[in-house]
Design a protein around this motif. Sequence first.
Motif, PDB file in Angstrom:
ATOM      1  N   SER A 145      -7.958  -3.679  -8.674  1.00 32.87           N
ATOM      2  CA  SER A 145      -7.482  -2.824  -7.585  1.00 32.87           C
ATOM      3  C   SER A 145      -8.655  -2.424  -6.695  1.00 32.87           C
ATOM      4  N   GLY A 162       0.811   2.500  -3.212  1.00 37.06           N
ATOM      5  CA  GLY A 162      -0.522   2.702  -3.765  1.00 37.06           C
ATOM      6  C   GLY A 162      -1.097   1.461  -4.407  1.00 37.06           C
ATOM      7  N   GLU A 222      -3.123  -1.948  -3.851  1.00 34.72           N
ATOM      8  CA  GLU A 222      -3.985  -2.717  -2.954  1.00 34.72           C
ATOM      9  C   GLU A 222      -5.045  -3.439  -3.778  1.00 34.72           C
ATOM     10  N   LYS A 250      -8.870   2.276  -3.513  1.00 33.97           N
ATOM     11  CA  LYS A 250      -8.503   3.128  -2.374  1.00 33.97           C
ATOM     12  C   LYS A 250      -7.317   4.017  -2.699  1.00 33.97           C
ATOM     13  N   TYR A 251      -6.414   3.505  -3.540  1.00 36.07           N
ATOM     14  CA  TYR A 251      -5.217   4.251  -3.906  1.00 36.07           C
ATOM     15  C   TYR A 251      -5.204   4.500  -5.406  1.00 36.07           C
ATOM     16  N   GLY A 252      -4.176   5.170  -5.862  1.00 41.70           N
ATOM     17  CA  GLY A 252      -4.159   5.595  -7.254  1.00 41.70           C
ATOM     18  C   GLY A 252      -3.692   4.563  -8.261  1.00 41.70           C
ATOM     19  N   ASP A 304       0.812  -1.214   0.000  1.00 43.39           N
ATOM     20  CA  ASP A 304       0.000   0.000   0.000  1.00 43.39           C
ATOM     21  C   ASP A 304       0.851   1.271   0.000  1.00 43.39           C
TER      22      ASP A 304
END
Length: 395
Positions: free
Chosen positions: A367, A348, A350, A370-372, A345
């Motif tokens: 993915s 980025g 996850e 939550k992240y980019g 994470d």
Amino acid sequence: MKNILVINSGSSSLKFQLIKMPDETVLASGLVERIGQERGKLSYKSEKFSVSEETEVPNHTAGLKAVTKLLMDPENGVIKDASEISAIGHRVVHGGDKFSETIVIDAKVKATIKELFSLAPLHNPPNLTGIEVAEEIFPGAPQVGVFDTAFHRSIPSRANRYAIPNSFYEDQKIQVYGFHGTSHKYVSEKAIEYLGKENSKIISVHLGNGCSITAVQNGKSIDHSLGFGPVNGLIMGTRSGDIDQSVIFYLINQLGYTAQEVSDLLHHKSGMLGLTGYSDLRDIEAEAENGNRICQLALEMNAYRIKKYIGGYAAAMNGLDAVIFTAGIGENSDVIRALVCKEMDFLGIELNEAENGKRSKDFRDISSGKYGVKILVIPTNEELEIAKQTYDLIS
């Protein structure tokens, strides 16, 4: 519309697809196996007809003639005669420093491919055989070479040179060449299209019996795990991947191995096979699930090596937009994908665990959102990529 016959010729096999371009319709596909052995095998499939049978295939010429007969069969064929083949695209594994793009094959190109036999002794000879056989059977069609190494010609000197005396590079052309380029090019272009941005930073992870990972920045390969040959980098089915050179010297100087025996060890008896006794990841995953600690460790080692490369390539590109998993293992092993993406994470990365666990043959984003960074599973299609490059060249 143009019909492109794609040929991937191996030492004892011949894989083919007939693709109508530019609409990318697969008219027929199949595989000729066990060429030159006592009993060969021919598999052929089109929309209205399929066959899988044992048959005598003494050489590649006989194999391609058998394929051609099925393609032009009066009742079940997809073309009427050989003139309907617009061009033939050939996969050629090693282009050395001679070929950086797709090229129409002539006598000079064939001679150069032959000069490169020493760099890919298991692949370039049968690749050339496929070209020569196709010339014999389809004399009116242009033969086009698509090189696995070509995509990696964009790797800059800081990444493609080895820290050995310069003369080995200047005189012997010892450098990083890279492999699986056709696959990495195809899936990275699909990812760029999905991301909707040309200025992208992508890591493409090709996991099959052979494995490699590529840093792709703005559509160009800028670093790659395989180098002068196809044995370093990631842990593979039977290949060791990265290893301390001192181990090789120890095997030769202290244990009495010959150089050829070491080569055979690292290419054919190492990797997941050497660690577990199994080369098929499905067997290893099944054993690991049943509590086999050796297989569990092998899976952890495999994923750990991939994680290290992802971290290194993200640093090299100063960022990351997407990680692609492709090829047989990359597309089908939710276990490996989960192990690779675990505790990533900070970059980025996850997973959406539910999406990761689903079985699908389609392009998908797994993915969490939550992240980019996007985590993409993209089925590779080297034959289609060869057809596209062939079509673009002759059009």
